[in-house]
Motif scaffolding. Sequence first.
Motif: not given
Length: 181
Positions: A142-159
């Motif tokens: 769950x923690x790894x999923x959270x970390x991956x989701x935060x990174x993915x969200x930031x990438x989508x914000x950046x795009x």
Amino acid sequence: MSRSPRSLLDVATEALLASPGASLTEVAAAAGVSRTTLHRHYPTRHALLLAVAEHSVTRVERAYAGAGLDAAGDDAAAALRRLLTALIPLGPQLEFIHRERSLDDDHGLHARFDALDDLVTGLVRRGQDAGVLRADLPAWWLVSSLNGAVYGAWELIDLGRLAPLDAPGLLLTTLLDGIGR
């Protein structure tokens, strides 16, 4: 244009992410300062990389500290929302920490960063014990999923595909409710 060392580090983070092999001259140009000014603060490229990493980890640690991750299990979702809201704007710092391979041998930096996962793991376990979070999945997952989701969200914000203010709610809903029916 004169900048403080702290803001130099923010600009350097973005410049190094945009061009991982950027020279001190290129980073100085991105920051709007002379190479001499940058060199005065960071005499070598490695010194700059270390300073950016230290600055990044410190900013992430502050976000974790302010999220109230010592909350009771019943409040796990609220604490996770606070954490996500604080972490999403730190996307460049998180990306730098994960991408800069020249710092892989700096065990002190990585230990500081890994300790943050321990805080979230404790919160997740309390949430699982309270029946607020799924207990059929390991807390580390769950923690790894959270970390991956935060990174993915930031990438989508950046795009430009995700609004920064929408990200915490979308992330938390996806993580807590999943994508199944």
